[in-house]
Design a protein around this motif. Sequence first.
Motif, mmCIF file in Angstrom:
data_model
loop_
_atom_site.group_PDB
_atom_site.id
_atom_site.type_symbol
_atom_site.label_atom_id
_atom_site.label_comp_id
_atom_site.label_asym_id
_atom_site.label_seq_id
_atom_site.Cartn_x
_atom_site.Cartn_y
_atom_site.Cartn_z
ATOM 1 N N TYR A 20 -2.276 -62.982 -113.121
ATOM 2 C CA TYR A 20 -1.198 -63.144 -112.148
ATOM 3 C C TYR A 20 -0.659 -64.567 -112.192
ATOM 4 C CZ TYR A 20 -2.287 -58.723 -109.857
ATOM 5 O OH TYR A 20 -2.468 -57.395 -109.583
ATOM 6 N N PRO A 21 0.553 -64.780 -111.654
ATOM 7 C CA PRO A 21 1.051 -66.155 -111.537
ATOM 8 C C PRO A 21 0.102 -66.978 -110.655
ATOM 9 C CG PRO A 21 2.805 -64.576 -111.101
ATOM 10 C CD PRO A 21 1.523 -63.795 -111.181
ATOM 11 N N HIS A 22 0.014 -68.246 -110.937
ATOM 12 C CA HIS A 22 -0.844 -69.147 -110.152
ATOM 13 C C HIS A 22 -0.083 -69.554 -108.895
ATOM 14 C CE1 HIS A 22 -2.464 -70.385 -114.368
ATOM 15 N NE2 HIS A 22 -2.783 -69.154 -114.057
ATOM 16 N N ALA A 23 0.129 -68.597 -108.005
ATOM 17 C CA ALA A 23 1.006 -68.791 -106.853
ATOM 18 C C ALA A 23 0.284 -69.253 -105.596
ATOM 19 C CB ALA A 23 1.755 -67.485 -106.567
ATOM 20 N N GLY A 24 -1.009 -69.244 -105.592
ATOM 21 C CA GLY A 24 -1.754 -69.675 -104.416
ATOM 22 C C GLY A 24 -2.153 -68.516 -103.528
ATOM 23 N N ASN A 45 -7.337 -63.748 -112.903
ATOM 24 C CA ASN A 45 -7.441 -65.146 -113.315
ATOM 25 C C ASN A 45 -7.423 -66.095 -112.121
ATOM 26 O OD1 ASN A 45 -4.684 -64.311 -112.952
ATOM 27 N ND2 ASN A 45 -4.057 -66.287 -113.791
ATOM 28 N N TRP A 46 -7.705 -65.600 -110.920
ATOM 29 C CA TRP A 46 -7.601 -66.401 -109.707
ATOM 30 C C TRP A 46 -8.396 -67.703 -109.780
ATOM 31 C CZ3 TRP A 46 -5.244 -68.097 -105.735
ATOM 32 C CH2 TRP A 46 -5.929 -68.748 -104.708
ATOM 33 N N GLY A 49 -6.639 -70.102 -112.208
ATOM 34 C CA GLY A 49 -5.316 -70.491 -111.744
ATOM 35 C C GLY A 49 -5.315 -71.355 -110.506
ATOM 36 N N ARG A 50 -6.264 -71.137 -109.613
ATOM 37 C CA ARG A 50 -6.283 -71.935 -108.380
ATOM 38 C C ARG A 50 -6.654 -73.384 -108.654
ATOM 39 N NH1 ARG A 50 -10.769 -73.266 -105.583
ATOM 40 N NH2 ARG A 50 -12.746 -72.618 -106.462
ATOM 41 N N ARG A 51 -7.412 -73.620 -109.727
ATOM 42 C CA ARG A 51 -7.774 -74.992 -110.090
ATOM 43 C C ARG A 51 -6.685 -75.659 -110.925
ATOM 44 N NH1 ARG A 51 -12.328 -72.215 -111.405
ATOM 45 N NH2 ARG A 51 -12.025 -72.610 -113.607
ATOM 46 N N LEU A 52 -6.011 -74.878 -111.764
ATOM 47 C CA LEU A 52 -4.992 -75.417 -112.658
ATOM 48 C C LEU A 52 -3.670 -75.673 -111.954
ATOM 49 C CD1 LEU A 52 -4.195 -76.174 -115.556
ATOM 50 C CD2 LEU A 52 -3.567 -73.775 -115.897
ATOM 51 N N GLY A 53 -3.247 -74.732 -111.128
ATOM 52 C CA GLY A 53 -1.962 -74.839 -110.447
ATOM 53 C C GLY A 53 -0.872 -74.100 -111.206
ATOM 54 N N HIS A 54 0.282 -74.044 -110.580
ATOM 55 C CA HIS A 54 1.414 -73.271 -111.102
ATOM 56 C C HIS A 54 2.064 -73.980 -112.281
ATOM 57 C CE1 HIS A 54 4.572 -70.381 -111.133
ATOM 58 N NE2 HIS A 54 5.499 -71.207 -110.697
ATOM 59 N N ALA A 57 6.607 -70.447 -116.047
ATOM 60 C CA ALA A 57 6.474 -69.326 -116.982
ATOM 61 C C ALA A 57 5.214 -69.429 -117.835
ATOM 62 C CB ALA A 57 7.706 -69.260 -117.877
ATOM 63 N N GLY A 58 4.483 -70.524 -117.744
ATOM 64 C CA GLY A 58 3.280 -70.711 -118.546
ATOM 65 C C GLY A 58 2.008 -70.135 -117.940
ATOM 66 N N ASP A 59 2.073 -69.662 -116.700
ATOM 67 C CA ASP A 59 0.862 -69.152 -116.039
ATOM 68 C C ASP A 59 0.181 -68.046 -116.839
ATOM 69 O OD1 ASP A 59 1.296 -70.898 -113.954
ATOM 70 O OD2 ASP A 59 1.932 -69.362 -112.531
ATOM 71 N N GLN A 60 0.966 -67.086 -117.308
ATOM 72 C CA GLN A 60 0.388 -65.948 -118.011
ATOM 73 C C GLN A 60 -0.198 -66.362 -119.360
ATOM 74 O OE1 GLN A 60 3.388 -65.962 -116.490
ATOM 75 N NE2 GLN A 60 2.780 -64.710 -114.753
ATOM 76 N N PHE A 61 0.488 -67.249 -120.067
ATOM 77 C CA PHE A 61 -0.027 -67.704 -121.363
ATOM 78 C C PHE A 61 -1.307 -68.510 -121.191
ATOM 79 C CE2 PHE A 61 4.558 -67.178 -122.093
ATOM 80 C CZ PHE A 61 4.494 -66.217 -123.081
ATOM 81 N N ALA A 62 -1.323 -69.398 -120.201
ATOM 82 C CA ALA A 62 -2.530 -70.187 -119.943
ATOM 83 C C ALA A 62 -3.671 -69.285 -119.481
ATOM 84 C CB ALA A 62 -2.248 -71.261 -118.893
ATOM 85 N N GLY A 63 -3.361 -68.312 -118.627
ATOM 86 C CA GLY A 63 -4.385 -67.396 -118.140
ATOM 87 C C GLY A 63 -4.985 -66.551 -119.249
ATOM 88 N N LEU A 64 -4.127 -66.014 -120.123
ATOM 89 C CA LEU A 64 -4.619 -65.211 -121.242
ATOM 90 C C LEU A 64 -5.435 -66.074 -122.199
ATOM 91 C CD1 LEU A 64 -4.773 -62.541 -122.740
ATOM 92 C CD2 LEU A 64 -2.584 -63.113 -123.828
ATOM 93 N N ASN A 65 -4.957 -67.268 -122.489
ATOM 94 C CA ASN A 65 -5.694 -68.184 -123.360
ATOM 95 C C ASN A 65 -7.077 -68.477 -122.778
ATOM 96 O OD1 ASN A 65 -5.611 -70.256 -125.679
ATOM 97 N ND2 ASN A 65 -6.235 -71.471 -123.905
#
Length: 108
Positions: A20-24, A45-46, A49-54, A57-65
Amino acid sequence: MEQAMGEAGIGIEDVARFVYPHAGRAVIDWDEVKKIAGIDVEQTNWEFGRRLGHLGAGDQFAGLNHLLETGAVKPGDKVVLSSVGHGYAFGCAVVEIVADPEWQQASN
């Protein structure tokens, strides 16, 4: 998400992980997601994502990686990448992991 999974011929029970997007937490109510969709926060990926931040458009690529590099997904697993954009534009992709990453993983 249901449309993308339907087109891929899979159901929620076939998905290893959801990105999911790193939306908080204020934006994504994980209790509601679990109640409506049956997705548990541990399947997402919560934590990453919660540690990395938003990242936009890169949220999904970073999460999958992250899932690939940590071994959280393996060949044969299906991953759902979900997104939202300006004007309430929603997007979703279903990917199947076909191989382990070939790139050198960064050390922590």
